[in-house]
Design a protein around this motif. Structure first.
Motif, PDB file in Angstrom:
ATOM      1  N   LEU A 193      10.256  10.675 -13.059  1.00 13.91           N
ATOM      2  CA  LEU A 193      10.859  11.201 -11.841  1.00 13.91           C
ATOM      3  C   LEU A 193       9.791  11.595 -10.825  1.00 13.91           C
ATOM      4  N   ALA A 194       8.738  12.252 -11.300  1.00 12.58           N
ATOM      5  CA  ALA A 194       7.652  12.669 -10.402  1.00 12.58           C
ATOM      6  C   ALA A 194       6.976  11.453  -9.780  1.00 12.58           C
ATOM      7  N   HIS A 195       6.781  10.396 -10.602  1.00 16.23           N
ATOM      8  CA  HIS A 195       6.145   9.175 -10.088  1.00 16.23           C
ATOM      9  C   HIS A 195       6.993   8.526  -8.997  1.00 16.23           C
ATOM     10  N   VAL A 196       8.299   8.427  -9.251  1.00 16.10           N
ATOM     11  CA  VAL A 196       9.190   7.805  -8.265  1.00 16.10           C
ATOM     12  C   VAL A 196       9.237   8.635  -6.997  1.00 16.10           C
ATOM     13  N   GLU A 197       9.307   9.943  -7.132  1.00 15.23           N
ATOM     14  CA  GLU A 197       9.357  10.802  -5.950  1.00 15.23           C
ATOM     15  C   GLU A 197       8.070  10.700  -5.141  1.00 15.23           C
ATOM     16  N   GLN A 198       6.948  10.582  -5.857  1.00 18.25           N
ATOM     17  CA  GLN A 198       5.662  10.432  -5.177  1.00 18.25           C
ATOM     18  C   GLN A 198       5.626   9.120  -4.391  1.00 18.25           C
ATOM     19  N   ARG A 199       6.165   8.079  -5.004  1.00 14.82           N
ATOM     20  CA  ARG A 199       6.203   6.771  -4.357  1.00 14.82           C
ATOM     21  C   ARG A 199       7.104   6.798  -3.115  1.00 14.82           C
ATOM     22  N   LEU A 200       8.292   7.390  -3.240  1.00 17.14           N
ATOM     23  CA  LEU A 200       9.198   7.508  -2.105  1.00 17.14           C
ATOM     24  C   LEU A 200       8.586   8.317  -0.976  1.00 17.14           C
ATOM     25  N   GLN A 201       7.889   9.394  -1.353  1.00 16.91           N
ATOM     26  CA  GLN A 201       7.266  10.247  -0.345  1.00 16.91           C
ATOM     27  C   GLN A 201       6.193   9.484   0.429  1.00 16.91           C
ATOM     28  N   ALA A 202       5.422   8.676  -0.288  1.00 15.11           N
ATOM     29  CA  ALA A 202       4.372   7.888   0.373  1.00 15.11           C
ATOM     30  C   ALA A 202       4.966   6.919   1.392  1.00 15.11           C
ATOM     31  N   VAL A 203       6.076   6.273   1.027  1.00 18.08           N
ATOM     32  CA  VAL A 203       6.721   5.341   1.954  1.00 18.08           C
ATOM     33  C   VAL A 203       7.242   6.082   3.180  1.00 18.08           C
ATOM     34  N   HIS A 204       7.926   7.207   2.951  1.00 19.72           N
ATOM     35  CA  HIS A 204       8.472   7.965   4.082  1.00 19.72           C
ATOM     36  C   HIS A 204       7.366   8.526   4.973  1.00 19.72           C
ATOM     37  N   ASP A 205       6.251   8.926   4.387  1.00 19.56           N
ATOM     38  CA  ASP A 205       5.123   9.417   5.189  1.00 19.56           C
ATOM     39  C   ASP A 205       4.601   8.311   6.098  1.00 19.56           C
ATOM     40  N   ALA A 206       4.471   7.106   5.537  1.00 13.78           N
ATOM     41  CA  ALA A 206       3.985   5.977   6.339  1.00 13.78           C
ATOM     42  C   ALA A 206       4.962   5.649   7.468  1.00 13.78           C
ATOM     43  N   CYS A 207       6.241   5.717   7.184  1.00 12.68           N
ATOM     44  CA  CYS A 207       7.247   5.423   8.210  1.00 12.68           C
ATOM     45  C   CYS A 207       7.197   6.447   9.340  1.00 12.68           C
ATOM     46  N   ARG A 208       7.043   7.720   8.981  1.00 11.46           N
ATOM     47  CA  ARG A 208       6.937   8.743  10.028  1.00 11.46           C
ATOM     48  C   ARG A 208       5.668   8.553  10.848  1.00 11.46           C
ATOM     49  N   LYS A 209       4.596   8.187  10.185  1.00 16.93           N
ATOM     50  CA  LYS A 209       3.307   8.030  10.863  1.00 16.93           C
ATOM     51  C   LYS A 209       3.357   6.906  11.888  1.00 16.93           C
ATOM     52  N   TYR A 210       4.018   5.799  11.510  1.00 17.32           N
ATOM     53  CA  TYR A 210       4.034   4.623  12.396  1.00 17.32           C
ATOM     54  C   TYR A 210       5.368   4.449  13.128  1.00 17.32           C
ATOM     55  N   HIS A 211       6.251   5.456  12.995  1.00 14.33           N
ATOM     56  CA  HIS A 211       7.507   5.486  13.754  1.00 14.33           C
ATOM     57  C   HIS A 211       8.348   4.223  13.533  1.00 14.33           C
ATOM     58  N   LEU A 212       8.687   3.960  12.271  1.00 19.42           N
ATOM     59  CA  LEU A 212       9.504   2.786  11.981  1.00 19.42           C
ATOM     60  C   LEU A 212      10.325   3.012  10.712  1.00 19.42           C
ATOM     61  N   GLN A 213      11.255   2.111  10.471  1.00 16.04           N
ATOM     62  CA  GLN A 213      12.076   2.146   9.280  1.00 16.04           C
ATOM     63  C   GLN A 213      11.349   1.451   8.130  1.00 16.04           C
ATOM     64  N   PRO A 214      11.637   1.821   6.874  1.00 12.95           N
ATOM     65  CA  PRO A 214      10.930   1.217   5.741  1.00 12.95           C
ATOM     66  C   PRO A 214      10.968  -0.307   5.742  1.00 12.95           C
ATOM     67  N   GLU A 215      12.084  -0.884   6.138  1.00 10.97           N
ATOM     68  CA  GLU A 215      12.215  -2.346   6.104  1.00 10.97           C
ATOM     69  C   GLU A 215      11.223  -3.046   7.027  1.00 10.97           C
ATOM     70  N   ARG A 216      10.688  -2.334   8.009  1.00  9.04           N
ATOM     71  CA  ARG A 216       9.739  -2.938   8.965  1.00  9.04           C
ATOM     72  C   ARG A 216       8.306  -2.918   8.475  1.00  9.04           C
ATOM     73  N   LEU A 217       8.015  -2.215   7.381  1.00 12.01           N
ATOM     74  CA  LEU A 217       6.624  -2.068   6.925  1.00 12.01           C
ATOM     75  C   LEU A 217       5.921  -3.404   6.662  1.00 12.01           C
ATOM     76  N   PRO A 218       6.528  -4.364   5.948  1.00  9.13           N
ATOM     77  CA  PRO A 218       5.824  -5.640   5.709  1.00  9.13           C
ATOM     78  C   PRO A 218       5.491  -6.373   7.011  1.00  9.13           C
ATOM     79  N   ALA A 219       6.430  -6.371   7.974  1.00  5.26           N
ATOM     80  CA  ALA A 219       6.177  -7.073   9.232  1.00  5.26           C
ATOM     81  C   ALA A 219       5.050  -6.410  10.007  1.00  5.26           C
ATOM     82  N   VAL A 220       5.029  -5.072  10.011  1.00 10.35           N
ATOM     83  CA  VAL A 220       3.956  -4.353  10.708  1.00 10.35           C
ATOM     84  C   VAL A 220       2.599  -4.652  10.075  1.00 10.35           C
ATOM     85  N   LEU A 221       2.577  -4.737   8.747  1.00 10.55           N
ATOM     86  CA  LEU A 221       1.329  -5.075   8.062  1.00 10.55           C
ATOM     87  C   LEU A 221       0.865  -6.476   8.454  1.00 10.55           C
TER      88      LEU A 221
END
Length: 558
Positions: A299-327
């Motif tokens: 549970l801690a591992h999954v929550e850590q992973r989810l948090q990392a994704v949400h942090d990146a989305c907030r940082k770059y102002h986008l939805q998770p689905e857009r991350l691969p295209a932005v990369l």
């Protein structure tokens, strides 16, 4: 080619519809009958300026409609219509122009509202009008250059020169920007490098995102889910008064009752099926309960992973689905910046691109010189027979101060209409009638390569007659083997060479003047040719002469 034109309340035309075939068509009629109205109507429907004066007196609006036919979806017209979103039925193009009494106009292409500029652009691909009052491509410098390249078979080479120029120009602009903004570009590259590194390590996969969220929900509520599953199994199968236990008792009693009354068998079968479904549900709940596990580490591992994704989305102002295209975008931009900041490499590419352009442009210049000399001789020879004795046509190639996408020279058609005068630009030297005949000579020479399917000549016979008129008629007839040709004429020699003959007449009713147009059959053609030869009084000799002219024209065409 032009198949049909419909004219309503235009100048002195009340209503008229004309249909055309391929080949050579003439329009004749007495002076003032309105022979050139067809040319004016076509000019208007294909983008010429609209004025209130074109509306017939007493009418609210003038309307011109034209139907064009083109060969296949591979034509320039089809591509243009598709790009502009103005397609209609395959192989057919309908254009319409309405002008109200105030001078305001509306334009339509294949039923779609369009701009006058679009009509004009389309019109340049559909027909070319040659005459004193015409918009004609031969006067446009770009068209002269394109015709020369087509005549010399260099149109593809010219396209390569244009592409090479744009490539060279783009690289040169990129080099200038890199030199100017090297410091800013370096900062941008550093920032992008961090972004690419961060998103690459995140390794976000769009496909696994929903599954990860579902797993998180299961792990978070594992205790509650285990308790719910256990309670369900207990109620259904393990409790003292479980559902399965009670159902089994009922089924045993019904089985005995069926021996007494077979009418209960259907009910017994239904409950038997329910018993099987209930047992399968219990087994499924037991399997589900056995797989559930309270795993704080996972549970801690999954929550850590989810948090990392949400942090990146907030940082770059986008939805998770857009991350691969932005990369992907960041990686492409980083590669471009690496190139832009490698100034020595960019400089080499600019030099190579310039050299490639110069080689192609030089080859094009040589091809143009050869074609210009040949075209000059061919047109000069043709205009000697068109009452322009001593006239000379030439093509000027003037070196440009700076290279361009169209090559390293300016192309200009020049003419001297008489001996002893200096050649000048085509549109500035020739008079209206001379310009029409020069256009005829040039179009005849270019008929092998010209792309416009319909050619219209107005006033090509101004100031000529006799043998020259006969030559003009036969030149137009030969030209119609490759193009649809139409000509407004007052010369019997020209009219007798046509495949299709329309007569324009002026009528006066109740003080109002109108113009009508009719297609002539063979006897009517003889009468019209005789009128053009003999004036007011048509004699038997004139009719015989008219018949001979039509027969000679057919024999000459054959």
């Amino acid at each position: 080619m032009l198949r049909r034109i419909t004219i309503r309340d235009f100048v002195i035309v009340d209503e008229s519809q004309l249909e055309f075939d391929s080949g050579f068509t003439v329009l004749t009629g007495e002076t003032g009958a309105g022979k050139s109205i067809l040319v004016d109507a076509l000019s208007l429907v294909l983008g010429e300026r609209a004025e209130a004066g074109v509306v017939r007196a007493g009418a609210k609006q003038a309307e011109i409609g034209a139907e064009f036919e083109y060969a296949s979806d591979a034509t320039e017209v089809a591509r243009w219509l598709a790009t502009a979103g103005l397609e209609g039925d395959p192989g057919v193009c309908l254009v319409r122009r309405i002008v109200d009494a105030g001078g305001r106009s509306r334009a339509f292409i294949n039923g779609h509202p369009s701009t006058v500029a679009q009509l004009r652009e389309l019109g340049q691909m559909l027909l070319d009008i040659h005459g004193q009052h015409a918009h004609q491509s031969l006067l446009r410098p770009a068209s002269q250059r394109e015709l020369l390249d087509a005549y010399g078979g260099s149109d593809q080479l010219a396209a390569k020169v244009g592409a090479a120029y744009r490539h060279w120009f783009g690289l040169a602009a990129r080099l200038d920007a890199a030199r100017r903004d090297a410091e800013r570009l370096a900062r941008e590259r550093d920032a992008l490098g961090w972004q690419v590194d961060e998103l690459s390590k995140l390794d976000f996969q769009r496909e696994g995102w929903a599954e990860m969220n579902a797993e998180h929900a299961r792990l978070t509520h594992a205790s509650s889910l285990i308790e719910t599953a256990a309670e369900a199994v207990d109620v259904l199968a393990e409790a003292e008064h479980s559902s399965l236990g009670l159902l089994n008792g009922v089924l045993a009693k019904l089985a005995r009752a069926c021996d007494l009354d077979p009418g209960l068998k259907d009910v017994t079968d239904l409950l038997g099926a329910a018993q099987i479904e209930l047992q399968e549900a219990v087994h499924a709940l037991e399997r589900y309960r056995s797989k559930l596990d309270i795993d704080p580490q996972r549970l801690a591992h999954v929550e850590q992973r989810l948090q990392a994704v949400h942090d990146a989305c907030r940082k770059y102002h986008l939805q998770p689905e857009r991350l691969p295209a932005v990369l992907d975008e960041a990686r492409r931009r980083l590669a471009d910046l690496d190139l832009d900041l490698d100034l020595s490499r960019l400089e080499r590419e600019v030099v190579d691109a310039k050299s490639a352009y110069a080689t192609l442009a030089s080859t094009l210049t040589q091809a143009r010189r050869k074609a210009a000399a040949k075209l000059g001789r061919q047109v000069s020879a043709a205009i000697q027979d068109l009452a322009l004795a001593g006239g000379k046509f030439s093509v000027l190639l003037e070196a440009l101060d700076e290279p361009s996408a169209s090559g390293m020279e300016r192309v200009e058609f020049r003419v001297a209409s008489h001996a002893g005068i200096e050649p000048g630009a085509l549109g500035k030297v020739a008079s209206g009638g001379e310009l029409s005949r020069l256009s005829l000579a040039i179009q005849t020479a270019l008929s092998q390569v010209a792309q416009v399917p319909t050619l219209i000549f107005d006033e090509v016979d101004v100031g000529i007659g006799g043998r020259v008129a006969e030559i003009v008629g036969r030149m137009l007839s030969r030209l119609s083997a490759r193009h649809q040709v139409m000509c407004v004429t007052h010369l019997a020699q020209v009219a007798s060479c046509a495949n299709q003959h329309y007569r324009v007449s002026k009528l006066e009713r109740s003080g109002a003047v109108s113009s009508s147009v009719e297609l002539l059959d063979e006897p009517q053609r003889v009468q019209e040719i005789a009128r053009m030869l003999g004036g007011l009084k048509i004699t038997a000799a004139t009719l015989t002469h008219a018949e001979e002219m039509l027969r000679d024209a057919r024999d000459g065409a054959g």
